[in-house]
Design a protein around this motif. Structure first.
Motif, PDB file in Angstrom:
ATOM      1  N   UNK A  99       0.832  -1.203   0.000  1.00 19.95           N
ATOM      2  CA  UNK A  99       0.000   0.000   0.000  1.00 19.95           C
ATOM      3  C   UNK A  99       0.868   1.254   0.000  1.00 19.95           C
ATOM      4  N   UNK A 100       1.792   1.291  -0.920  1.00 27.16           N
ATOM      5  CA  UNK A 100       2.712   2.403  -1.160  1.00 27.16           C
ATOM      6  C   UNK A 100       3.266   2.179  -2.560  1.00 27.16           C
ATOM      7  N   UNK A 101       4.021   3.100  -3.093  1.00 28.92           N
ATOM      8  CA  UNK A 101       4.577   2.890  -4.433  1.00 28.92           C
ATOM      9  C   UNK A 101       5.676   1.827  -4.359  1.00 28.92           C
ATOM     10  N   UNK A 102       5.606   0.871  -5.264  1.00 26.88           N
ATOM     11  CA  UNK A 102       6.605  -0.192  -5.347  1.00 26.88           C
ATOM     12  C   UNK A 102       7.379  -0.010  -6.651  1.00 26.88           C
ATOM     13  N   UNK A 103       8.693   0.007  -6.545  1.00 26.69           N
ATOM     14  CA  UNK A 103       9.574   0.121  -7.711  1.00 26.69           C
ATOM     15  C   UNK A 103      10.518  -1.069  -7.699  1.00 26.69           C
ATOM     16  N   UNK A 104      10.634  -1.756  -8.832  1.00 27.92           N
ATOM     17  CA  UNK A 104      11.483  -2.940  -8.908  1.00 27.92           C
ATOM     18  C   UNK A 104      12.931  -2.542  -9.151  1.00 27.92           C
ATOM     19  N   UNK A 133       3.430 -11.082 -13.099  1.00 25.06           N
ATOM     20  CA  UNK A 133       3.156 -10.323 -14.315  1.00 25.06           C
ATOM     21  C   UNK A 133       2.206  -9.173 -14.015  1.00 25.06           C
ATOM     22  N   UNK A 134       2.281  -8.156 -14.857  1.00 27.72           N
ATOM     23  CA  UNK A 134       1.435  -6.985 -14.656  1.00 27.72           C
ATOM     24  C   UNK A 134       1.381  -6.133 -15.904  1.00 27.72           C
ATOM     25  N   UNK A 135       0.923  -4.910 -15.744  1.00 30.49           N
ATOM     26  CA  UNK A 135       0.674  -4.041 -16.885  1.00 30.49           C
ATOM     27  C   UNK A 135       1.889  -3.249 -17.328  1.00 30.49           C
ATOM     28  N   UNK A 136       2.934  -3.206 -16.474  1.00 33.91           N
ATOM     29  CA  UNK A 136       4.076  -2.358 -16.821  1.00 33.91           C
ATOM     30  C   UNK A 136       5.145  -3.182 -17.546  1.00 33.91           C
ATOM     31  N   UNK A 137       5.078  -3.175 -18.867  1.00 29.23           N
ATOM     32  CA  UNK A 137       6.016  -3.953 -19.690  1.00 29.23           C
ATOM     33  C   UNK A 137       6.092  -5.403 -19.234  1.00 29.23           C
ATOM     34  N   UNK A 138       4.958  -5.956 -18.850  1.00 31.06           N
ATOM     35  CA  UNK A 138       4.899  -7.350 -18.442  1.00 31.06           C
ATOM     36  C   UNK A 138       5.298  -7.593 -17.007  1.00 31.06           C
ATOM     37  N   UNK A 139       5.672  -6.541 -16.306  1.00 33.70           N
ATOM     38  CA  UNK A 139       6.062  -6.663 -14.898  1.00 33.70           C
ATOM     39  C   UNK A 139       4.955  -6.127 -14.010  1.00 33.70           C
ATOM     40  N   UNK A 140       4.977  -6.567 -12.762  1.00 33.71           N
ATOM     41  CA  UNK A 140       3.933  -6.130 -11.833  1.00 33.71           C
ATOM     42  C   UNK A 140       4.056  -4.639 -11.516  1.00 33.71           C
ATOM     43  N   UNK A 141       5.291  -4.120 -11.520  1.00 28.07           N
ATOM     44  CA  UNK A 141       5.512  -2.730 -11.154  1.00 28.07           C
ATOM     45  C   UNK A 141       6.554  -2.097 -12.067  1.00 28.07           C
ATOM     46  N   UNK A 142       6.642  -0.791 -11.995  1.00 32.18           N
ATOM     47  CA  UNK A 142       7.632  -0.035 -12.755  1.00 32.18           C
ATOM     48  C   UNK A 142       9.032  -0.378 -12.239  1.00 32.18           C
ATOM     49  N   UNK A 143      10.007  -0.376 -13.134  1.00 29.41           N
ATOM     50  CA  UNK A 143      11.378  -0.685 -12.742  1.00 29.41           C
ATOM     51  C   UNK A 143      12.156   0.584 -12.420  1.00 29.41           C
ATOM     52  N   UNK A 144      13.203   0.428 -11.640  1.00 34.00           N
ATOM     53  CA  UNK A 144      14.075   1.557 -11.310  1.00 34.00           C
ATOM     54  C   UNK A 144      14.707   2.121 -12.575  1.00 34.00           C
ATOM     55  N   UNK A 145      15.102   1.266 -13.504  1.00 30.03           N
ATOM     56  CA  UNK A 145      15.659   1.728 -14.779  1.00 30.03           C
ATOM     57  C   UNK A 145      14.680   2.651 -15.493  1.00 30.03           C
ATOM     58  N   UNK A 146      13.392   2.275 -15.472  1.00 27.46           N
ATOM     59  CA  UNK A 146      12.378   3.091 -16.156  1.00 27.46           C
ATOM     60  C   UNK A 146      12.208   4.442 -15.462  1.00 27.46           C
ATOM     61  N   UNK A 147      12.234   4.443 -14.132  1.00 36.07           N
ATOM     62  CA  UNK A 147      12.134   5.692 -13.375  1.00 36.07           C
ATOM     63  C   UNK A 147      13.270   6.635 -13.778  1.00 36.07           C
ATOM     64  N   UNK A 148      14.483   6.089 -13.860  1.00 41.80           N
ATOM     65  CA  UNK A 148      15.652   6.901 -14.213  1.00 41.80           C
ATOM     66  C   UNK A 148      15.546   7.396 -15.656  1.00 41.80           C
ATOM     67  N   UNK A 149      15.153   6.502 -16.545  1.00 41.23           N
ATOM     68  CA  UNK A 149      15.070   6.850 -17.977  1.00 41.23           C
ATOM     69  C   UNK A 149      14.042   7.953 -18.224  1.00 41.23           C
ATOM     70  N   UNK A 150      12.930   7.929 -17.505  1.00 43.04           N
ATOM     71  CA  UNK A 150      11.843   8.878 -17.734  1.00 43.04           C
ATOM     72  C   UNK A 150      11.960  10.150 -16.898  1.00 43.04           C
ATOM     73  N   UNK A 151      13.063  10.312 -16.193  1.00 46.82           N
ATOM     74  CA  UNK A 151      13.213  11.487 -15.333  1.00 46.82           C
ATOM     75  C   UNK A 151      13.159  12.772 -16.150  1.00 46.82           C
ATOM     76  N   UNK A 152      12.538  13.797 -15.596  1.00 46.33           N
ATOM     77  CA  UNK A 152      12.479  15.117 -16.230  1.00 46.33           C
ATOM     78  C   UNK A 152      13.774  15.863 -15.891  1.00 46.33           C
ATOM     79  N   UNK A 153      14.715  15.863 -16.842  1.00 45.67           N
ATOM     80  CA  UNK A 153      16.024  16.463 -16.567  1.00 45.67           C
ATOM     81  C   UNK A 153      15.961  17.987 -16.518  1.00 45.67           C
ATOM     82  N   UNK A 154      14.827  18.561 -16.941  1.00 45.57           N
ATOM     83  CA  UNK A 154      14.688  20.024 -16.863  1.00 45.57           C
ATOM     84  C   UNK A 154      14.340  20.480 -15.447  1.00 45.57           C
ATOM     85  N   UNK A 155      13.929  19.528 -14.612  1.00 47.21           N
ATOM     86  CA  UNK A 155      13.588  19.869 -13.230  1.00 47.21           C
ATOM     87  C   UNK A 155      14.858  20.199 -12.452  1.00 47.21           C
ATOM     88  N   UNK A 156      14.865  21.312 -11.771  1.00 49.19           N
ATOM     89  CA  UNK A 156      16.031  21.708 -10.977  1.00 49.19           C
ATOM     90  C   UNK A 156      15.964  21.088  -9.587  1.00 49.19           C
TER      91      UNK A 156
END
Length: 570
Positions: free
Chosen positions: A173-178, A188-211
């Motif tokens: 009952x909190x955000x889970x990151x693999x 299995x789940x909805x996120x690229x076949x995984x139950x949860x979002x991966x740490x790699x995906x979090x890093x890849x999708x980061x908004x680099x314009x955010x200070x």
């Protein structure tokens, strides 16, 4: 509602003059060993700016490496290699992603990950974003993990995919990151076949314009103790502006810049984390694996020309035993082996010197302290009973049971204070054990000048029917001198007649009669040292630091008091 605290509740009984003395000693040793390249005034100015912004640990250290040696490999793990520049860029992106998601300014992030980038990147990013990090012991049960997450109001959990079955519905009952992903999804789940979002995906999708904030909230590092029942304690590490607590290690151990460091000590304990940081400070290459195996250790030795091995007693034992099994008598190339968590016995120190040369060094401390005492390799060869020397920045006192300080050379209870002593436990109902304001280490020992000799755990001390004080480690050392015995553990147990008796658990390679073991101990030590019980086991379950897990030990039976092996035929 969480009732935890991260505030400082354990005061340091150490004069400011001693802190400055330690800092000067640290800088002097670093300079003498040429462990730091200042890079000139410009680089020093950038370092000081980062220290003011982030503190003196991972973020500042990795930013320095990214500037000075961007193309040097910083990390080799099960997911590949990262240079210093790549590592810092990923940590920076993770900090931005977490800040965007609201994990900053004192938010709590949990990490249940084995050795590798899934553990190290969040440790580095925390100082940039300002979140607190809780490193969870990978041996914790599902119930313990659930209680720990709820008690500390942890908002997001980074978890290696293999541990997902241990994360209960309530814990989810909190955000889970693999963190590390398995070859095939555990769930299995909805996120690229995984139950949860991966740490790699979090890093890849980061908004680099955010200070990121110019001055993030003060980030706290919490280490989870190895509790066997109930919720394990959370040890709050202080945020420090200097890694000077490593002064004793820099003095006693022949460290170098640009070493190739194999890290098999676990990162969810303070020991592995500390050596990881120091390895990056010296801009070395760190090789680490999620799972330990002796075969992989020897392969990494060869493949990466490893010069320093950071490990724990149980893993050093396992590697030496495996070398015996495959007929490997010696390995050249190591300049340093470090051990902490539990001591190697004198006989094992001798075996280490035979297999690797005189390179084994020992560090005495705990999750609550820094390196209290450190023994260099030659010091251990010359005096295998030595625990280590005490260096500036740490105060060690020996007390009796009434709290009176004992003179040098008398045996008693060890209590300490140091520059980077922990701030306290997260549970406000748990007070740190202290004696006259000094932190109680739970051990008994003797101090002779600047040398400390730890005789054993205070709880392990056995008073036999002979009214003698017996420390189990000396019996273990004697048992293991029999080459037919692979491992041993001795402890005190209740006895109706004498109050306490000794029990030995032995793991044998060949057939060994109980009377043979008793005769050896009686001859080499004394009648008082002879165990009442000798239990034969097929395994001794040890934790990551090498300590035997008591609940895994069997009670005596008719079967387990007979040798496991069959006598060889004539």
């Amino acid at each position: 509602m969480a009732q935890y605290t991260l505030g400082t509740r354990v005061e340091r009984r150490i004069p400011k003059l001693e802190v400055y003395r330690q800092l000067w000693f640290f800088l002097k040793k670093m300079r003498a060993r040429k462990l730091l390249d200042s890079g000139g005034k410009g680089e020093l100015k950038k370092d000081l700016a980062n220290i003011r912004r982030w503190g003196g640990l991972e973020a500042t250290i990795m930013a320095r490496g990214a500037r000075q040696v961007p193309d040097r490999v910083a990390l080799v793990d099960d997911d590949g290699e990262l240079t210093y520049f790549e590592f810092f860029r990923q940590a920076d992106r993770l900090a931005r992603a977490f800040h965007q998601r609201g994990y900053h300014s004192g938010a709590n992030v949990g990490v249940l990950a084995l050795n590798g980038r899934a553990a190290i990147l969040p440790l580095t990013a925390r100082q940039m974003a300002g979140y607190n990090i809780f490193m969870i012991n990978a041996n914790a049960s599902a119930t313990q993990i659930e209680q720990y997450l709820d008690f500390h109001d942890i908002k997001v959990l980074i978890v290696d995919e293999e541990f997902l079955p241990r994360i209960t519905p309530t814990a989810r009952q909190r955000e889970i990151i693999l963190g590390h992903l398995e070859p095939e999804p555990v769930e299995t789940g909805s996120h690229d076949g995984r139950a949860y979002e991966s740490l790699d995906h979090v890093i890849y999708c980061a908004d680099v314009s955010l200070s990121l904030p110019e001055k993030p909230a003060k980030s706290m590092h919490v280490v989870m103790t190895s509790g066997t029942t109930g919720m394990p304690k959370g040890v709050v590490r202080r945020q420090l502006n200097s890694p000077q607590g490593f002064a004793s290690v820099a003095a006693a151990i022949p460290l170098e810049r640009n070493m190739d460091v194999l890290l098999t000590a676990v990162l969810f304990h303070a020991y592995g984390w500390a050596y990881m940081g120091f390895s990056f400070l010296t801009q070395s290459r760190v090789i680490t694996r999620r799972h330990f195996s002796p075969e992989q250790v020897l392969k990494d030795f060869r493949d990466y020309d490893v010069t320093m091995w950071v490990s724990a007693a149980t893993r050093i034992r396992n590697v030496m035993s495996y070398m015996d099994q495959i007929g490997c008598n010696h390995h050249d190339g190591l300049k340093v082996i470090t051990n902490s968590g539990s001591p190697l016995l004198p006989v094992e120190i001798e075996q280490s010197a035979e297999k690797f040369g005189p390179v084994l060094c020992s560090m005495y401390g705990s999750s609550e302290t820094s390196a209290v005492a450190v023994a260099g390799a030659q010091e251990l060869v010359d005096d295998p009973q030595l625990t280590g020397r005490i260096y500036p920045g740490c105060v060690v006192k020996i007390f009796d049971e009434q709290g009176h300080e004992l003179p040098e050379g008398e045996e008693g209870i060890i209590a300490i204070s140091c520059f980077d002593l922990f701030a306290g436990y997260t549970d406000p109902s748990i007070e740190a054990d202290t004696i006259n304001g000094y932190y109680y280490m739970g051990d008994r020992g003797v101090r002779r000048g600047d040398r400390l000799y730890v005789l054993g755990r205070a709880d392990d001390l056995v008073i036999t029917q002979f009214a003698e004080k017996i420390y189990p480690v000396e019996i273990e050392d004697e048992i293991l001198r029999d080459e037919r015995i692979a491992d041993a553990h001795v402890r005190g147990v209740k006895d109706q007649q004498t109050g306490q008796a000794l029990r030995a658990y032995v793991l044998t390679k060949e057939y060994v009669e109980p009377d043979e073991i008793r005769h050896q101990i009686r001859t080499r030590l004394s009648h008082a040292h002879v165990p009442r019980d000798i239990i034969y086991v097929s395994d001794l379950v040890r934790g990551p630091t090498g300590k035997v897990i008591p609940r895994e030990l069997p009670e005596p039976t008719e079967d387990n008091q007979r040798p496991l092996q069959v006598k060889p035929s004539a």
